[in-house]
Each structure stands twice: as C-alpha cells, then as structure tokens.
Design an enzyme around this catalytic site. Structure first.
Site, PDB file in Angstrom:
ATOM      1  N   LYS A   1       7.796  -9.303   2.483  1.00 47.37           N
ATOM      2  CA  LYS A   1       8.400  -8.012   2.147  1.00 47.37           C
ATOM      3  C   LYS A   1       7.410  -6.877   2.377  1.00 47.37           C
ATOM      4  CE  LYS A   1       8.476  -6.666  -2.315  1.00 47.37           C
ATOM      5  NZ  LYS A   1       7.906  -5.319  -2.522  1.00 47.37           N
ATOM      6  N   ASN A   2       6.181  -7.064   1.901  1.00 44.42           N
ATOM      7  CA  ASN A   2       5.212  -5.972   1.967  1.00 44.42           C
ATOM      8  C   ASN A   2       4.687  -5.720   3.379  1.00 44.42           C
ATOM      9  OD1 ASN A   2       5.560  -5.575  -0.710  1.00 44.42           O
ATOM     10  ND2 ASN A   2       3.553  -6.377  -1.346  1.00 44.42           N
TER      11      ASN A   2
ATOM     12  N   CYS B   1       6.253   4.068 -12.604  1.00 47.16           N
ATOM     13  CA  CYS B   1       7.058   2.864 -12.512  1.00 47.16           C
ATOM     14  C   CYS B   1       6.589   1.920 -13.596  1.00 47.16           C
ATOM     15  CB  CYS B   1       6.941   2.211 -11.147  1.00 47.16           C
ATOM     16  SG  CYS B   1       5.401   1.371 -10.888  1.00 47.16           S
TER      17      CYS B   1
ATOM     18  N   ARG C   1       0.584   4.768 -10.761  1.00 41.77           N
ATOM     19  CA  ARG C   1       0.589   4.592  -9.301  1.00 41.77           C
ATOM     20  C   ARG C   1       0.714   5.910  -8.533  1.00 41.77           C
ATOM     21  NH1 ARG C   1       4.164  -0.669  -7.898  1.00 41.77           N
ATOM     22  NH2 ARG C   1       2.760  -0.847  -6.179  1.00 41.77           N
TER      23      ARG C   1
ATOM     24  N   ASP D   1      -0.362  -9.267  -7.307  1.00 41.34           N
ATOM     25  CA  ASP D   1       1.032  -9.710  -7.208  1.00 41.34           C
ATOM     26  C   ASP D   1       1.216 -11.192  -7.574  1.00 41.34           C
ATOM     27  OD1 ASP D   1       1.776  -7.184  -6.520  1.00 41.34           O
ATOM     28  OD2 ASP D   1       2.146  -7.594  -4.405  1.00 41.34           O
TER      29      ASP D   1
ATOM     30  N   ARG E   1      14.667  -8.100  -5.637  1.00 40.70           N
ATOM     31  CA  ARG E   1      13.942  -7.138  -4.796  1.00 40.70           C
ATOM     32  C   ARG E   1      12.919  -7.868  -3.925  1.00 40.70           C
ATOM     33  NH1 ARG E   1      10.644  -3.353  -7.797  1.00 40.70           N
ATOM     34  NH2 ARG E   1       9.987  -3.062  -5.674  1.00 40.70           N
TER      35      ARG E   1
HETATM   36  C1  UD1 Z   1       0.921  -2.534  -2.409  1.00 36.82           C
HETATM   37  C2  UD1 Z   1       2.002  -3.586  -2.547  1.00 36.82           C
HETATM   38  C3  UD1 Z   1       2.083  -4.077  -3.985  1.00 36.82           C
HETATM   39  C4  UD1 Z   1       0.715  -4.562  -4.437  1.00 36.82           C
HETATM   40  C5  UD1 Z   1      -0.352  -3.507  -4.196  1.00 36.82           C
HETATM   41  C6  UD1 Z   1      -1.757  -4.001  -4.497  1.00 36.82           C
HETATM   42  C7  UD1 Z   1       3.591  -2.890  -0.851  1.00 36.82           C
HETATM   43  C8  UD1 Z   1       4.941  -2.332  -0.547  1.00 36.82           C
HETATM   44  N1  UD1 Z   1       3.275  -2.990  -2.154  1.00 36.82           N
HETATM   45  O1  UD1 Z   1       1.299  -1.433  -3.238  1.00 36.82           O
HETATM   46  O2  UD1 Z   1       3.033  -5.152  -4.039  1.00 36.82           O
HETATM   47  O3  UD1 Z   1       0.767  -4.867  -5.828  1.00 36.82           O
HETATM   48  O4  UD1 Z   1      -0.319  -3.085  -2.830  1.00 36.82           O
HETATM   49  O5  UD1 Z   1      -2.058  -5.103  -3.735  1.00 36.82           O
HETATM   50  O6  UD1 Z   1       2.831  -3.247   0.030  1.00 36.82           O
HETATM   51  N2  UD1 Z   1      -3.939   4.352  -5.864  1.00 36.82           N
HETATM   52  C9  UD1 Z   1      -4.325   5.632  -6.188  1.00 36.82           C
HETATM   53  N3  UD1 Z   1      -3.945   6.670  -5.389  1.00 36.82           N
HETATM   54  C10 UD1 Z   1      -3.206   6.463  -4.268  1.00 36.82           C
HETATM   55  C11 UD1 Z   1      -2.820   5.148  -3.917  1.00 36.82           C
HETATM   56  C12 UD1 Z   1      -3.197   4.118  -4.737  1.00 36.82           C
HETATM   57  O7  UD1 Z   1      -4.992   5.852  -7.201  1.00 36.82           O
HETATM   58  O8  UD1 Z   1      -2.888   7.442  -3.578  1.00 36.82           O
HETATM   59  C13 UD1 Z   1      -4.350   3.223  -6.705  1.00 36.82           C
HETATM   60  C14 UD1 Z   1      -3.192   2.519  -7.380  1.00 36.82           C
HETATM   61  O9  UD1 Z   1      -2.797   3.156  -8.571  1.00 36.82           O
HETATM   62  C15 UD1 Z   1      -3.772   1.152  -7.613  1.00 36.82           C
HETATM   63  C16 UD1 Z   1      -4.667   0.928  -6.402  1.00 36.82           C
HETATM   64  O10 UD1 Z   1      -4.915   2.229  -5.878  1.00 36.82           O
HETATM   65  O11 UD1 Z   1      -4.600   1.163  -8.764  1.00 36.82           O
HETATM   66  C17 UD1 Z   1      -4.080   0.061  -5.326  1.00 36.82           C
HETATM   67  O12 UD1 Z   1      -2.785   0.504  -5.004  1.00 36.82           O
HETATM   68  P1  UD1 Z   1      -2.191   0.351  -3.536  1.00 36.82           P
HETATM   69  O13 UD1 Z   1      -2.994  -0.647  -2.781  1.00 36.82           O
HETATM   70  O14 UD1 Z   1      -2.005   1.680  -2.949  1.00 36.82           O
HETATM   71  O15 UD1 Z   1      -0.761  -0.283  -3.846  1.00 36.82           O
HETATM   72  P2  UD1 Z   1       0.586  -0.015  -3.077  1.00 36.82           P
HETATM   73  O16 UD1 Z   1       0.335   0.241  -1.629  1.00 36.82           O
HETATM   74  O17 UD1 Z   1       1.426   0.936  -3.839  1.00 36.82           O
END
Ligand code: UD1
Length: 429
Positions: free
Chosen positions: A22-23, A125, A130, A315, A407
């Site tokens: 999915k990701n 969420c 996030r 995850d 999902r």
């Molecule tokens: C993706 C995955 C999710 C997984 C996560 C971590 C998808 C669709 N989802 O989510 O299933 O749990 O990676 O492996 O691929 N952060 C910030 N600022 C930002 C972006 C992120 O502070 O602009 C922080 C987040 O709060 C979190 C960390 O960075 O603490 C990692 O998040 P991120 O890797 O961005 O997760 P997602 O891409 O949302």
C-alpha cells in the site's frame, strides 16, 4: 459497521500471497500526475486507501482504467492505467485528504507539473499530530511560495521549481517522496540528505527512473536528482508489502503455525527478521518467498525499538506487542516515530495482556494465555494486532470498526481462514 469474529487456538498452516505494498502504491499513483503519458502500475492491492486516492486523482483529472489482474485466484494484484494528459484542477479537497493523510503526496507533483497546488492540511490523526512542515520547507527551498490559509496549503511556483540542497532533520518517508517527485521536474540538481531509505521510497525512485527521471543514490540516505523537462509513461510492478508479510509472520509465531509467505523478501524486512528470530520465529527463504515457523517451541520476550528503515518499523509495533503479550518473560517496546501509537494497549489488556505504559515505552509481561473479548479497532495497525491476539486467545474475540483494517489489509479474514483460522466477517451490528 462490519465486525470480525475469531475463535482462537488454531495453528495456522499453509501459504499466504503477500499483496502489493500500500505504502509503495500510493506515491506511485501520485507520480502519474507528473506526466502526460500513461503510467501502468501492476500488483496494486485492493484496499480502501487505494480507492480513496483513485477518487482524488480522478478529481484532479487523471483518467484511470482497470487493466486486469495478475497472479491467480481471488488474491491477485490489479493493474491500473493512469493517464494525466491534462490536469483539470489543482486542489485536493479536505473531505478526501482527511480520510487519508497520504493524499498530501499530490502536492509535490502538482506543483512541479502545474506551478500551483492547493492541498488541504491533513490535520491530526489517531496516532499523533503528524505535521507536514518538512514537506513545506523543502518545497520552499525549491522556490515555491507557500501560504497556509483556511486549513489549506496554498503553493505557487510561477517560474517553476529549481533544484536545492535539502537536509532533513529526520528521515520522513512522505517528505522524501514528495521532494523526489517535485525534483524530477525541477530545473537543475536537487540533493536530499538524510532521506528516508524505506523500500517504498526506492520503489518510487525506480519507477520515476523508468519514466525518464535522473536519480542517483537509490537505497541510500543521500538522493541526487537532476531535473528533466518532461517525464513519460512507464510500466511498473509494485513491490510486495513488507508490513503485511511481517504481520503474517507474526501470525505464524503467535499460533505456533507454519506459513509460507509468497512474495515476501527478507532484505525488505530490515531489523524485523532478527527481532522475530530472538523471539523464537525462524524466517527461512524459499524459492517463492519466506517460510515462517517456530523452531524451538516457546516464544521469548525481546526488546524492540521502532526506528526509520532498516530499523524496526513502527507499522509492525502493535503486532509485535500482541506477540510479546503471549511470550515467556518480559519485553520492552519503545515507539520513537509516532507519539500516541499505543491505542491497542487497553484493548490488548481487555484480552488479558499484562502491559504497563511509561511514556513512549511499553513493558509487556507475557501471560500463559490471552482470552477472547469484544474489542475495538482504533487505527490500521492497532486493529490487526487485535486480530493476531484473537488468533492466539482462548474463546471468541469480536473486533469492531474493522474499516480501519480494510484500509491496509486485503481480505485478511479470507487469507487467514484458508490457513485454518476460525475467522469470519459479520455484517452490521
Ligand atoms: C509513512 C507511512 C506510514 C509509516 C511512516 C513511518 C505511507 C503512506 N505511510 O508515513 O505507514 O508509519 O511512514 O514509517 O507511506 N514528520 C514531521 N514533519 C513532516 C513529516 C514527518 O515532523 O513534515 C515526522 C512525523 O511526525 C513522524 C516522522 O517524521 O514522527 C516520520 O514520519 P513520516 O516518515 O513522514 O511518515 P509518513 O510519510 O506520514
């Protein structure tokens, strides 16, 4: 709302086909916005999140057609043709983004292709705040003018995006993917330092390359992208879902079963293989994937800390906690990626688990037996941890709000039932 009912105590035996990730699929679908050509994606899983993104991309003007299935039987991957010959609108509305945070992945491609984008902020969420500040800062460095107004990110790059040297303060999967897509069509070179190394990022980079992008450093934390004027269509098969594979490996462990996970790959599991081996599960490579079974009888508690890839994935944290709840001895599980990702704890405790929370860590003391109970799914990974606990528990477990499960897990009850689980989906309450 559907519920899932499980009568626990069955050993699982057989094979499970692991679906497309999915990701990986979500950013790959968003990449279709970068070209007038047709992007053909195969091995797509059939999941609610994919349907949500199909709706969003269709709103933006992408023509999407189903082009058959590959594999065999009911668990086959799907093939979609996505063609963004013209972008009809550049706004991703709140009602779609709020359903799925990954909708924010259209920001980079829209901005790169059209010079503007209006994307709703995803908001909070269930698993924490996030934010998307890293996405925004990186795009600003690439020349975008960005304002936050009325709950929307308003981004403009009237003169196009330009390459930049971007240093992330922590590896973010989504921010790396957004920048990778935007940089592919920007003027000049972009370097991303401290880039996320998750296999899904690599899958996106390989697909962008097939579309004509110039990307070096795939699989490392330093990605180098030389922008091109235009990208073309391509064909790409989505990688197998390592989180689904890890979840079913844990299902084998928790039921003392023996499962072949068809399509799974050990290298994509990172630290998971070693952690599960410590708990007493053997993952053995087979010509078709991985075989998961317990070799030394009982399960032992192991300490686990979530980290960016190749560390232990957040995850799989909830699923591992279900496993540790039935192991001999204690296990400390520490969550470092998302705050508030312990909503499964009270539900597991209703099933008899012995868990103490201290901030970002959970001390799990294994109990000889979990007992079935009515429980509630709260997010995607939490809900599948309750399925796992239900497979091991004595008696009946009924899990409510399974839309979270749908999902991210394709036909979970069918896949498990084929391997001997007593599990069924119940209709509306
Ligand atoms: C993706 C995955 C999710 C997984 C996560 C971590 C998808 C669709 N989802 O989510 O299933 O749990 O990676 O492996 O691929 N952060 C910030 N600022 C930002 C972006 C992120 O502070 O602009 C922080 C987040 O709060 C979190 C960390 O960075 O603490 C990692 O998040 P991120 O890797 O961005 O997760 P997602 O891409 O949302």
């Amino acid at each position: 709302m559907d519920r899932i009912c499980i009568r626990g105590g069955r050993r699982l035996q057989g094979e499970i086909r692991i679906g497309g990730a999915k990701n990986a699929a979500l950013p790959l679908m968003a990449a279709s916005l970068l070209t007038e050509g047709t992007l053909r994606l195969s091995n797509l899983p059939h999941l609610a999140d994919i349907t949500t993104l199909v709706r969003l991309l269709t709103t933006l003007g992408v023509a999407i057609e189903m082009n058959g299935q590959d594999g065999n039987g009911g668990h086959a991957g799907r093939t979609l043709d996505l063609c963004a010959a013209e972008i009809a609108q550049t706004e991703a509305p709140y009602d779609l983004v709020r359903k799925m945070r990954a909708s924010v992945l259209v920001l980079g491609p829209l901005l790169a292709r059209c010079g503007r984008a209006r994307v709703s902020l995803p908001g909070g969420c269930a698993i924490g705040t996030r934010p998307i500040d890293m996405h925004i800062r990186a795009l600003q460095q690439m020349g975008a003018e960005i304002e936050l107004e009325g709950g929307y990110v308003e981004a403009r790059a009237p003169k196009g995006l330009k390459g930049a040297h971007i240093v992330f303060n922590m590896p973010s999967v989504g921010a790396t993917e957004n920048v990778l897509m935007a940089a592919s069509l920007a003027r000049g070179e972009t370097v991303i330092e401290n880039a996320a190394r998750e296999p899904e990022v690599g899958d996106l980079a390989r697909c962008l390359r097939a579309m004509g992008a110039h990307i070096d450093g795939i699989g490392t934390d330093r990605l180098q992208i030389e922008g091109v004027d235009a990208l073309g269509g391509a064909e790409h098969a989505v990688i197998a879902d390592r989180i689904e594979a890890g979840t079913y490996a844990i299902a084998a462990a928790i039921t003392d079963g023996d499962l072949e996970l068809v399509g799974a790959r050990l290298d994509e599991l990172g630290a998971v293989g070693e952690a599960l081996a410590g708990a007493g599960l053997t993952l053995e490579e087979t010509p078709r994937g991985l075989r998961a079974r317990r070799t030394n009888g009982s399960l032992a508690g192991v300490d686990v800390m979530t980290e960016p890839f190749p560390g232990f994935p957040t995850d799989l944290q909830a699923q591992t906690m279900a496993l540790m709840a039935t192991a001999e001895g204690a296990s400390m599980i520490t969550e470092t990626i998302f705050e508030n990702r312990f909503m499964h704890v009270p539900e597991l405790m209703r099933m008899g688990a012995n868990i103490n929370l201290h901030g970002g860590s959970a001390m799990v003391r294994g109990v000889p037996r979990l007992t079935g109970a009515p429980v509630m799914a709260t997010d995607l990974r939490a809900s599948v941890s309750l399925v796992l606990a239900g497979l091991a528990a004595e008696g009946e477990t009924v899990i409510g709000r399974v839309y979270h499960l749908d999902r991210g897990y394709e036909r979970v009850e069918e896949k498990l039932a084929l391997c001997g689980a007593e599990i069924e989906r119940l209709g509306e309450e």
